[in-house]
Write a protein that holds these residues in place. Sequence first.
Motif, PDB file in Angstrom:
ATOM      1  N   TRP A   1     -90.475  72.689  92.326  1.00  0.00           N
ATOM      2  CA  TRP A   1     -90.000  73.578  93.413  1.00  0.00           C
ATOM      3  C   TRP A   1     -88.883  73.224  94.118  1.00  0.00           C
ATOM      4  CZ3 TRP A   1     -92.321  77.834  92.220  1.00  0.00           C
ATOM      5  CH2 TRP A   1     -93.516  77.793  91.558  1.00  0.00           C
ATOM      6  N   ILE A   2     -88.189  72.122  93.995  1.00  0.00           N
ATOM      7  CA  ILE A   2     -87.078  71.720  94.422  1.00  0.00           C
ATOM      8  C   ILE A   2     -85.798  72.481  94.178  1.00  0.00           C
ATOM      9  CG2 ILE A   2     -87.896  69.149  94.816  1.00  0.00           C
ATOM     10  CD1 ILE A   2     -86.066  68.557  92.486  1.00  0.00           C
ATOM     11  N   VAL A   3     -86.135  73.128  93.050  1.00  0.00           N
ATOM     12  CA  VAL A   3     -84.952  73.952  92.698  1.00  0.00           C
ATOM     13  C   VAL A   3     -84.909  75.248  93.604  1.00  0.00           C
ATOM     14  CG1 VAL A   3     -84.950  73.107  90.311  1.00  0.00           C
ATOM     15  CG2 VAL A   3     -86.130  75.439  90.946  1.00  0.00           C
ATOM     16  N   LEU A   4     -85.862  75.433  94.292  1.00  0.00           N
ATOM     17  CA  LEU A   4     -85.710  76.723  94.914  1.00  0.00           C
ATOM     18  C   LEU A   4     -84.547  76.999  96.081  1.00  0.00           C
ATOM     19  CD1 LEU A   4     -89.479  77.806  95.976  1.00  0.00           C
ATOM     20  CD2 LEU A   4     -88.081  78.606  93.927  1.00  0.00           C
ATOM     21  N   PRO A   5     -84.125  75.895  96.661  1.00  0.00           N
ATOM     22  CA  PRO A   5     -83.061  76.242  97.729  1.00  0.00           C
ATOM     23  C   PRO A   5     -81.825  76.421  96.974  1.00  0.00           C
ATOM     24  CG  PRO A   5     -84.210  74.143  98.398  1.00  0.00           C
ATOM     25  CD  PRO A   5     -84.897  74.553  97.015  1.00  0.00           C
ATOM     26  N   VAL A   6     -81.443  75.936  95.664  1.00  0.00           N
ATOM     27  CA  VAL A   6     -80.307  76.355  95.092  1.00  0.00           C
ATOM     28  C   VAL A   6     -80.568  77.880  94.647  1.00  0.00           C
ATOM     29  CG1 VAL A   6     -79.128  76.141  92.733  1.00  0.00           C
ATOM     30  CG2 VAL A   6     -79.847  74.185  94.280  1.00  0.00           C
TER      31      VAL A   6
ATOM     32  N   GLY B   1     -82.380  80.091  95.769  1.00  0.00           N
ATOM     33  CA  GLY B   1     -82.420  80.907  96.952  1.00  0.00           C
ATOM     34  C   GLY B   1     -81.020  81.349  97.518  1.00  0.00           C
TER      35      GLY B   1
ATOM     36  N   ALA C   1     -88.793  79.603  87.616  1.00  0.00           N
ATOM     37  CA  ALA C   1     -87.942  79.488  88.711  1.00  0.00           C
ATOM     38  C   ALA C   1     -86.536  79.482  88.433  1.00  0.00           C
ATOM     39  CB  ALA C   1     -88.261  78.213  89.303  1.00  0.00           C
TER      40      ALA C   1
ATOM     41  N   PRO D   1     -79.418  77.357 101.978  1.00  0.00           N
ATOM     42  CA  PRO D   1     -79.975  77.237 101.007  1.00  0.00           C
ATOM     43  C   PRO D   1     -81.554  76.996 101.263  1.00  0.00           C
ATOM     44  CG  PRO D   1     -77.872  75.883 100.893  1.00  0.00           C
ATOM     45  CD  PRO D   1     -78.260  76.303 102.309  1.00  0.00           C
TER      46      PRO D   1
ATOM     47  N   GLU E   1     -83.214  80.314 102.646  1.00  0.00           N
ATOM     48  CA  GLU E   1     -83.612  81.182 101.423  1.00  0.00           C
ATOM     49  C   GLU E   1     -84.637  80.818 100.514  1.00  0.00           C
ATOM     50  OE1 GLU E   1     -82.426  84.213 101.046  1.00  0.00           O
ATOM     51  OE2 GLU E   1     -81.610  83.923 102.899  1.00  0.00           O
TER      52      GLU E   1
ATOM     53  N   LEU F   1     -93.968  84.429  91.673  1.00  0.00           N
ATOM     54  CA  LEU F   1     -92.503  84.000  91.745  1.00  0.00           C
ATOM     55  C   LEU F   1     -91.636  85.461  91.506  1.00  0.00           C
ATOM     56  CD1 LEU F   1     -90.740  81.798  92.377  1.00  0.00           C
ATOM     57  CD2 LEU F   1     -90.494  81.065  89.799  1.00  0.00           C
TER      58      LEU F   1
END
Lengths: 215, 311
Positions: A60-65, A67, A116, B151, B154, B277
């Motif tokens: 889930w650490i990829v979500l900011p990118v 987003g 993701a 970021p 979001e 998702l």
Amino acid sequence: MLVLSGIAVMIGGFMLRLNPLLVVLCAALASGLSAGMDPVAVIAIFGKAFNNSRYVSVVWIVLPVIGLLERRGLQERARGVIAGMKGATLPRLLTGYLLFRQLSAALGLVSIAGHAQTVRPLLAPMAEATAEPRDEAEAERVKALAAATDNIGLFFGEDIFIAIGSILLMKGFLAQNGIELSPFSLSVWAIPTAVAAFLIHSLRIRLFEWRRHRK
Amino acid sequence: MIGLPQVYLLAGLIFAAFAVLSARDASNPRRLANAAFWALLALSMVAGDWLGDVANGLLVLALVGIAAFGLGRGTSEASVGERAAEAARHGNRLFFLALVIPLVALAGTLCFNALPDLVDPKQVTLVSLALGTLLALTIGLAWLRVRALEPFEEGRRLMDAVGWAAVLPQMLASLGAVFAAAGVGDIVGQFASAAIPADSRLAAVIAYGLGMAAFTMVMGNAFAAFPVMAAGIGLPILVHQYGGDPAVVAAIGMLCGFCGTLMTPMAANFNIVPAALLELSDRNAVVKAQVPTALPLLAVNIALIWFLAFR
């Protein structure tokens, strides 16, 4: 015999559509208690395993990118690019992705794509743009098929790679039972299934498109 | 050496950011529940190794308790029209940025194996993912000139779309550990081998293939099913009694299990999480899209064992 109660709780809970997190916890308690452990011991085993499994949730650490990219229009851009391509159809897009996913996984590159990282921001919007679904239900089926294509490509590609977890697990299990095999002699037997998976799933993608147009 | 502790610290900080931003999100009717949920997960990531087993267990109880009462969901401020305008403004630069994570994953997998003193060789994948994320964030902030918080705001929006399903895979992995401690696998293996009629090689092959798929569906994981079915049927009957090739029996047996993975909500990270998702209304939509591929492929696998193992 009674320890199977945990499996019964899982199946019953999922069928009743209870909150899955609650179902999993109840299944653990049911299995542990019926095996004669005390409740605190079951909680401790669960807590220890939860802590040791944290790597599962790191994705889930990829979500900011993702987003950030979505907020700046990545999905719209993905749709625009594919809509501007002549000859881009749903079967071509998904079959091409299936092949890419199988080949890259067979080379051990399992984490360069995923739900993701690529399916939500790129593949699903592109699939929707090529399919031009008539209603929301059809759009959901297109997106689900895109997610399914990622899974199938990953599962039936990765076992061709010699250093993947399942190959090492098999090698270790066989070695414990006195059978020494090289990882390569196991991974070659994943190739016939990989070819079959590609043929079956790409045929299904075509059938999906054919049924959509016949309606 | 860079390994899991640093990756967990980064993950903990990102979950903590989601918690703080959730608490401030006025569009979410249950913002405090969300904030508490992500804060507990942040705590688990950062401090899990110091908490001890019982405290980690209590942390899971609290997570489940919050999720059972329901998480809320915030919304994004950006409209579709705004995003289309952004897309036109940034053009294909967005694709280059989207490629940063996979390219770093690729480069990391290739390079870090040669640097065992710098990066823990067992954790190359997760370390590469973390580095890719950091690099993409840095480039994104500089290149697209956005506020540093954007970021994470979001990301929080996407996290809300996933909701409690985000920790389901980790919960199921932990359930597997409890099942193993309670001896569930051994009993299933005994049942499976007792169910095979004597003197039928075909029945044994079919029972092994179907058993791998079915037990994988129950456990959500072919890795948990393989030792059970291989010890119950694969080795004693197919290999030792009928002289099957152990490499074929093991390799294609595992792939029968993968067919089971496609057909079960228990394989949450492949089946339930993508449905969340992609914001699909049916939680099982991905499973339903996979069953018609998985069943014929399972039949092919069983036939492959039959034809290839006993050459």
